[in-house]
Design a protein around this motif. Structure first.
Motif, short mmCIF file in Angstrom:
data_model
loop_
_atom_site.label_atom_id
_atom_site.label_comp_id
_atom_site.label_asym_id
_atom_site.label_seq_id
_atom_site.Cartn_x
_atom_site.Cartn_y
_atom_site.Cartn_z
N THR A 105 37.85 37.08 -17.13
CA THR A 105 39.10 37.53 -16.54
C THR A 105 40.17 36.48 -16.74
O THR A 105 39.92 35.29 -16.54
N VAL A 106 41.37 36.93 -17.13
CA VAL A 106 42.51 36.03 -17.31
C VAL A 106 43.62 36.51 -16.40
O VAL A 106 43.98 37.69 -16.40
N PHE A 107 44.18 35.60 -15.62
CA PHE A 107 45.29 35.92 -14.74
C PHE A 107 46.60 35.54 -15.43
O PHE A 107 46.76 34.40 -15.84
N ILE A 108 47.50 36.50 -15.55
CA ILE A 108 48.84 36.25 -16.07
C ILE A 108 49.74 36.19 -14.84
O ILE A 108 49.87 37.17 -14.10
N VAL A 109 50.37 35.05 -14.62
CA VAL A 109 51.21 34.86 -13.44
C VAL A 109 52.65 34.74 -13.89
O VAL A 109 52.98 33.93 -14.76
N LYS A 114 64.71 35.24 -13.16
CA LYS A 114 65.27 35.27 -14.51
C LYS A 114 64.28 34.79 -15.58
O LYS A 114 64.50 35.02 -16.76
N ASP A 115 63.19 34.15 -15.18
CA ASP A 115 62.17 33.72 -16.13
C ASP A 115 61.19 34.82 -16.48
O ASP A 115 60.30 34.63 -17.31
N PHE A 116 61.31 35.97 -15.85
CA PHE A 116 60.44 37.11 -16.14
C PHE A 116 60.80 37.65 -17.52
O PHE A 116 61.93 38.08 -17.76
N ILE A 117 59.84 37.62 -18.44
CA ILE A 117 60.07 38.11 -19.80
C ILE A 117 58.93 39.06 -20.15
O ILE A 117 57.79 38.63 -20.35
N LEU A 118 59.25 40.33 -20.19
CA LEU A 118 58.23 41.35 -20.43
C LEU A 118 57.52 41.15 -21.76
O LEU A 118 56.30 41.30 -21.85
N SER A 119 58.26 40.77 -22.80
CA SER A 119 57.63 40.60 -24.12
C SER A 119 56.59 39.47 -24.09
O SER A 119 55.59 39.54 -24.79
N ARG A 120 56.80 38.45 -23.28
CA ARG A 120 55.81 37.37 -23.13
C ARG A 120 54.54 37.92 -22.50
O ARG A 120 53.42 37.63 -22.97
N ILE A 121 54.68 38.71 -21.46
CA ILE A 121 53.51 39.30 -20.81
C ILE A 121 52.77 40.21 -21.78
O ILE A 121 51.55 40.20 -21.84
N GLU A 122 53.51 40.97 -22.58
CA GLU A 122 52.88 41.84 -23.58
C GLU A 122 52.10 41.03 -24.61
O GLU A 122 51.01 41.44 -25.01
N VAL A 136 44.56 40.40 -15.45
CA VAL A 136 45.09 40.68 -14.13
C VAL A 136 46.49 40.09 -14.10
O VAL A 136 46.66 38.90 -14.38
N ILE A 137 47.49 40.92 -13.78
CA ILE A 137 48.86 40.44 -13.73
C ILE A 137 49.23 40.16 -12.28
O ILE A 137 49.07 41.03 -11.41
N VAL A 138 49.72 38.95 -12.02
CA VAL A 138 50.13 38.53 -10.69
C VAL A 138 51.63 38.26 -10.73
O VAL A 138 52.08 37.41 -11.49
N LEU A 139 52.38 39.00 -9.93
CA LEU A 139 53.83 38.82 -9.85
C LEU A 139 54.14 38.05 -8.57
O LEU A 139 53.75 38.46 -7.48
N THR A 140 54.86 36.93 -8.72
CA THR A 140 55.15 36.07 -7.58
C THR A 140 56.63 36.09 -7.23
O THR A 140 57.45 36.63 -7.98
N LYS A 141 56.96 35.48 -6.13
CA LYS A 141 58.34 35.33 -5.63
C LYS A 141 59.01 36.67 -5.36
O LYS A 141 60.22 36.81 -5.49
#
Length: 156
Positions: A105-109, A114-122, A136-141
């Motif tokens: 399992t890999v967690f993507i945090v 403004k640092d949220f970049i969808l293409s990076r997550i993809e 597993v995607i973890v969205l913070t703040k």
């Protein structure tokens, strides 16, 4: 002083057990690579922590690999990987550089700012899928974000 660990605590599974015949199981030490350095790797086994220096006869080894050693902690073989993370190595040669192996399992945090970049997550999701692991995607703040729904809709 080293604290012994059980193989199951280190991520051992039947996938690896099936690769070792009973005769070999009784005469070898099973160890997991926990750190990688220029000339050696650090290993963790039920006996504790040890080091293994690279030799020319050894295959490419990375963090997460399972190794079989003899009673003198000499390399015997690398067990087949369940998953493998790699990237293109630097330079002109087309060669893969191992990052990690046998990760389930890999967690993507990512923060919801403004640092949220969808293409990076993809890109991360593609890498994780190619490696054979679960993401597993973890969205913070979220408490600092005015439009949480916008970000969560992007992820769906």
């Amino acid at each position: 002083m080293t604290t012994p660990f059980s193989l199951s605590l280190m991520g051992w599974s039947p996938t690896f057990q099936q690769q070792i015949p009973l005769e070999e199981w009784e005469t070898t030490v099973t160890a997991r690579v926990v750190a990688q350095h220029r000339s050696y790797v650090e290993l963790l086994s039920e006996s504790g922590k040890t080091q293994l220096h690279y030799t020319k006869k050894m295959p490419a080894i990375t963090v997460g690999d399972w190794l079989l050693l003899d009673q003198d902690n000499t390399f015997i073989r690398l067990l087949e990987r369940r998953s493998e993370f790699s990237r293109k190595a630097a330079g002109r040669k087309i060669k893969a550089q191992l990052i990690a192996a046998n990760i389930d399992t890999v967690f993507i945090v990512s923060s919801l700012n403004k640092d949220f970049i969808l293409s990076r997550i993809e890109r991360y999701l593609a890498l994780i899928n190619e490696a054979g692991a679960e993401a597993v995607i973890v969205l913070t703040k979220a408490d600092l974000c005015e439009n949480k729904q916008h970000y969560t809709n992007c992820i769906k």
